[in-house]
Design an enzyme around this catalytic site. Sequence first.
Site, PDB file in Angstrom:
ATOM      1  N   LYS A  53       9.752   2.789  -4.436  1.00 24.68           N
ATOM      2  CA  LYS A  53       9.349   2.953  -2.653  1.00 24.68           C
ATOM      3  C   LYS A  53       9.635   3.852  -1.812  1.00 24.68           C
ATOM      4  CE  LYS A  53       3.680   0.171  -3.179  1.00 24.68           C
ATOM      5  NZ  LYS A  53       3.975  -1.589  -2.781  1.00 24.68           N
ATOM      6  N   GLN A  97       4.788  -5.341   0.861  1.00 27.69           N
ATOM      7  CA  GLN A  97       4.500  -6.046   0.436  1.00 27.69           C
ATOM      8  C   GLN A  97       3.409  -7.315  -0.637  1.00 27.69           C
ATOM      9  OE1 GLN A  97       5.614  -3.354  -1.653  1.00 27.69           O
ATOM     10  NE2 GLN A  97       3.857  -4.665  -3.731  1.00 27.69           N
ATOM     11  N   ASP A 120      -0.608   0.683   4.335  1.00 29.56           N
ATOM     12  CA  ASP A 120      -1.885   1.035   2.887  1.00 29.56           C
ATOM     13  C   ASP A 120      -3.638   1.106   3.428  1.00 29.56           C
ATOM     14  OD1 ASP A 120      -1.374   0.153   0.528  1.00 29.56           O
ATOM     15  OD2 ASP A 120      -0.639  -1.892   0.617  1.00 29.56           O
TER      16      ASP A 120
END
Length: 293
Positions: A53, A97, A120
């Site tokens: 990422k 994460q 997200d």
Amino acid sequence: MTGLLDGKALAAKMQAELAEQVQHLQQQVGRPPGLAVLMVGDNPASAAYVRNKEQACERVGIASFGKHFPTQTTQAELEQTIQALNQDERVDGILVQLPLPDHLDSVGLLNQIDPNKDADGLHPTNLGRLVRGEPGLRSCTPAGVMRLLQEYRIDLKGKKAVVIGRSILVGKPLALMLLAEDATVTIAHSRSQDLTAIARDADILVAAVGRTNLITAEMVKPDAVVVDVGINRVVNPETGKGRLVGDVEFESVRDVAAWITPVPGGIGPMTVTMLLDNTVWSYRQRCVAGREK
Ligand code: NAD
């Protein structure tokens, strides 16, 4: 002949477009977009995803404000970090994460993220916007699936879509996104009976489970579109080498399906790209008022 839904190629094209947009927009805004990826502990798969990422951010000109915390970090420390990032004007996207170590409450942490920086798309506000069909940040993997289907002009209207997997990360939001495009949607899961019959009815079949070879050729309707979200590591016992495979038995299913995603090179690169897209979207919303996406 079966067509390949090439997520890797689309991701490269989209990232090049995002890089151009970022270059242009930052002249107006005076700073680049910023993304903070928070990682706790040292799960090797998570570390690889985070690296991936951050490298993608660098390619498109997004500044990284990532932090890596030791396993024993407390909930309170992480909440403080998220609060500080919520206030930080240079940061447009925040991502925690997952999975987190067992002592941490991931839902509690996700709820702390400013919904306008929720890269997200997992905050209840953004999931609520998705349910209501309102604009908002969408969860990256299902958004990546939808973008890939759109690129290949896969017709969804009135089609039977079956999503296998009901997680909040993939299955549920994807089912809502397919519904928003007028598909007739079924969600199957670990307690579903006769998965073969359910899957075989699908014009569009999505597997998001995490089980190697779950979908075999006899479960696929001829000329269906098959999307493989699963990521599983299998180790060759002779060489000891690992490789990534999906949930679909690719070699047999490709003979039946009209379209299929490969693993790797399908939904994985699309997920990363939608994260970048979300970050640039938040940046525009926050800094370039009145402009369309
Ligand atoms: P999860 O473990 O949260 O959910 C798995 C789902 O599969 C559950 O809803 C469960 O009901 C269902 N399931 C389990 N066994 C089943 C069975 N035998 N038959 C039918 N359904 C069954 O996982 P997740 O976070 O939704 O991820 C699913 C898979 O997608 C994993 O392999 C994960 O690594 C992968 N993934 C890939 C990406 C990507 O970028 N490509 C992103 C996120 C997740």
